[in-house]
Design an enzyme around this catalytic site. Structure first.
Site, PDB file in Angstrom:
ATOM      1  CG  ASP A 349      32.822   8.745   8.716  1.00  0.00           C
ATOM      2  OD1 ASP A 349      32.622   7.553   8.401  1.00  0.00           O
ATOM      3  OD2 ASP A 349      31.959   9.636   8.630  1.00  0.00           O
ATOM      4  CD  GLU A 386      33.867   5.141   5.197  1.00  0.00           C
ATOM      5  OE1 GLU A 386      32.936   4.348   4.999  1.00  0.00           O
ATOM      6  OE2 GLU A 386      33.719   6.249   5.766  1.00  0.00           O
TER       7      GLU A 386
END
Length: 621
Positions: A349, A386
């Site tokens: 993330d 990401e």
């Protein structure tokens, strides 16, 4: 960059003997030319100077043109190289940027990345992203109940990312709620509304996923957390009880693996939740070791760094070795713990934000240590991050294997098809611009890195693709055609295959609608179309590990060829033509002679005169 095939070289076995060879070795590389040059040389910089190596003529592997071979010495981890062809009255350089009479910069050279190998299973994968709370409810007994507990509404209380814990603690918390399956998400229930999706539901859906053809799952966070999205982790080693706990996870993972499906978990290592035990210990105890895990400012009324200033998301400080030990590469780090439990990799993330003292300082070092630890636990572990923006600097083979390819695929493709940005601002994107950007992002990466980029047209963070396209399923078919045929690994957001859209303009939480399980709610034609695309990608080496050549990029039309040349010269070839205008048009494609068939209908097609309506995928026989 529109390329002709007068001269050709790529990373596939017919042209490059091996990818990822060890440093200090030599690799045979080959060139094909339609016209016979006087001399062919391989150029590469060594110790700051361009060296020239004479290429030798060899028999044509495919029986056509003139072939040359040279030995590429691997004296550095990343080796740029180019070809120089001399004719009687002219000479040319050949790089990733194509043929030119003047020498291009090193960034345009072909690139060889030594000692880097992506897990082989990745290239054969079609990923499916599941937002766990919204996919399927397999056990209603574990559902969140109305008013079961209180959860604060996130707010920014200081400038930048600094949060005052005294003020944050005075926010009036809101009770969580049980939402009815099928009701649209709204702002009121943003993080408080729980729909009941769980890991048992995913286990129940494995036969559906097998029939669809996907063979890898990326799950949004599953660890204990008070929100519905779980990005505010309370305990990284405990599966959330509302998702079924560890027993449900173990059963889901075992069933997925038995059916040939890999499982990637979401690693939230940029920040924890404010209920995390280490943060709670550190909050008012400056002298304890846990305090070093977070970034603090001031003493009387200390503030702490948080993700976008959200009080429930304190940012981890990787200037502390304890942070590495706990999350990254300690003997029992979170990364190692779940790989030992059997998962197949991590999606990271906000990968670009992880760093020291509330910044991204030291970002690449963190990812390199994480990758090393992951590979030690599982040599076939896949790590992708990401990164919404250009990630070229991070993709050197030492850190993440890949990133979510918003920059080189998702953003340009969807802006071109929707003629609007992800925030719904009008954008008159033209095919020429899209092709230039996509080629630039592709050619800047070593081949095995480019091949492993995770392509997507939507996700839990952006508006659903169908909604962005004005709920036009013909345009969605164009997007899906590109998703499953472009360079990289396709990743589809759950429900896209049956025509799932959203009900309100925006991104989060509206894109996080529940998956309908009544077939009357599905677009079965779209589902059938998607299944054929998935099967096509899984059956063609050209789509898994092939090279890229753009054929068209103008007049609202894009066309490209994916090809994989085997050692014996045999070529697997797939050709794609798409338009963001759905009115029929005739296009002519510059392709080698042969028989071409529509991959969806099976009909024969003449590539010199193709009738294009939306999208067309051709397979060479």
């Amino acid at each position: 960059m529109i390329q002709n095939a007068t001269v050709w070289h790529d990373h596939t076995p017919g042209y490059t003997e091996q990818l990822g060879a060890r440093l200090g070795s030599k690799v045979k590389v080959r060139l094909k030319s339609k016209h016979q040059p006087e001399h062919v040389q391989l150029l590469l910089p060594i110790s700051g100077e361009i060296n020239e190596f004479k290429a030798r003529a060899i028999p044509a592997l495919d029986g056509e043109g003139f072939w040359y071979e040279a030995d590429l010495p691997l004296q550095q981890s990343r080796t740029p190289y180019a070809w120089h062809l001399t004719f009687i009255n002219d000479s040319f350089y050949f790089t990733q940027a194509g043929v030119s009479r003047v020498r291009r910069g090193y960034r345009d050279f072909f690139q060889y990345l030594a000692e880097h190998n992506v897990p082989e299973w990745v290239f054969k994968s079609c990923f499916y992203q599941i937002f766990v709370d919204r996919f399927r409810n397999g056990n209603t007994e574990t559902d969140v109940r109305d008013n079961e507990y209180l959860y604060p509404a996130p707010e920014t209380v200081e400038v930048h990312n600094r949060v005052d814990p005294e003020r944050a603690s005075r926010f009036v918390p809101k009770p969580v709620m049980k939402a009815e399956w099928g009701t649209p998400p709204d702002r009121k229930g943003d993080v408080h509304a729980h729909y009941g999706g769980d890991l048992e539901g995913i286990t129940e859906a494995i036969p559906y996923l097998n029939e669809l053809g996907v063979n890898a799952l990326w799950l949004t966070p599953i660890f204990e957390s008070p929100s519905n999205h779980k990005y505010d982790t309370k305990d990284y080693r405990t599966v959330d009880p509302h998702f079924g706990g560890r027993r449900a996870f173990d059963e889901m993972l075992a069933r997925a693996h038995m059916s040939g499906i890999k499982v990637i978990l979401d690693g939230v290592f940029n920040h924890t939740g404010d209920l995390h035990a280490m943060f709670q210990k550190a909050l008012y105890n400056p002298g304890i070791p846990e305090r070093t895990l977070f970034t603090w400012h001031g003493s009387d009324t200390p503030t702490y760094e948080a993700f976008f200033g959200v009080p429930t998301l304190p940012k981890v400080d990787y200037s502390s070795e304890l942070a590495f030990q706990e999350f990254i590469d300690g003997p029992n780090s979170v990364v190692r713990y779940w790989l030992k439990a059997g998962i197949d990799g991590w999606r990271l993330d906000v990968a670009q934000m992880i760093g020291r003292k509330g910044t991204d300082e030291g970002n690449l070092e963190i990812h390199r240590r994480l990758k090393k630890a992951a590979r030690e636990e599982n040599p076939q572990a896949f790590i992708f991050g990401e990164r919404f923006f250009d990630a070229e600097h991070a993709l050197d083979g030492r850190g993440e294997d890949a990133v979510m390819n918003y920059h080189g695929f998702g953003l340009p493709v969807m802006e071109w098809l929707a003629q609007a940005s992800g925030s719904f601002v009008p954008v008159q994107a033209r095919a020429e611009e899209v092709v230039d950007l996509m080629w630039d992002a592709y050619q800047a990466l070593p081949p095995q890195v480019a091949l492993s980029q995770v392509n997507l047209i939507d996700s839990h963070d952006v508006a659903r693709a169908l909604y962005r396209l004005g709920n036009d399923k013909s345009k969605l078919r164009v997007a899906l055609s590109m998703l499953y045929t472009y360079v990289g690994v396709p990743c589809m957001f759950y429900g896209t295959e049956v025509g799932l859209t959203q009900h309100e303009k925006g991104t989060m939480p509206f894109c996080r609608v529940t998956m309908p399980w009544e077939e009357e709610a599905w677009d079965l034609d779209l589902l059938s179309f998607t299944k054929k695309l998935i099967a096509l990608r899984k059956s063609h080496k050209a789509l898994q590990q092939g090279s890229l050549r753009f054929l068209l990029g103008s007049n609202d039309t894009i066309a490209y060829e994916r090809s994989y040349t085997h050692e014996n010269g045999k070529v697997d070839r797939v050709v794609v033509a798409v338009s963001n205008q759905l009115n029929p048009r005739i296009v002519s494609l510059d392709l080698p002679r042969g028989t071409y068939r529509n991959a969806i209908t099976g009909d024969l097609v003449d590539p010199e005169r193709v009738q294009l309506t939306g999208s067309l995928v051709l397979v060479a026989e």
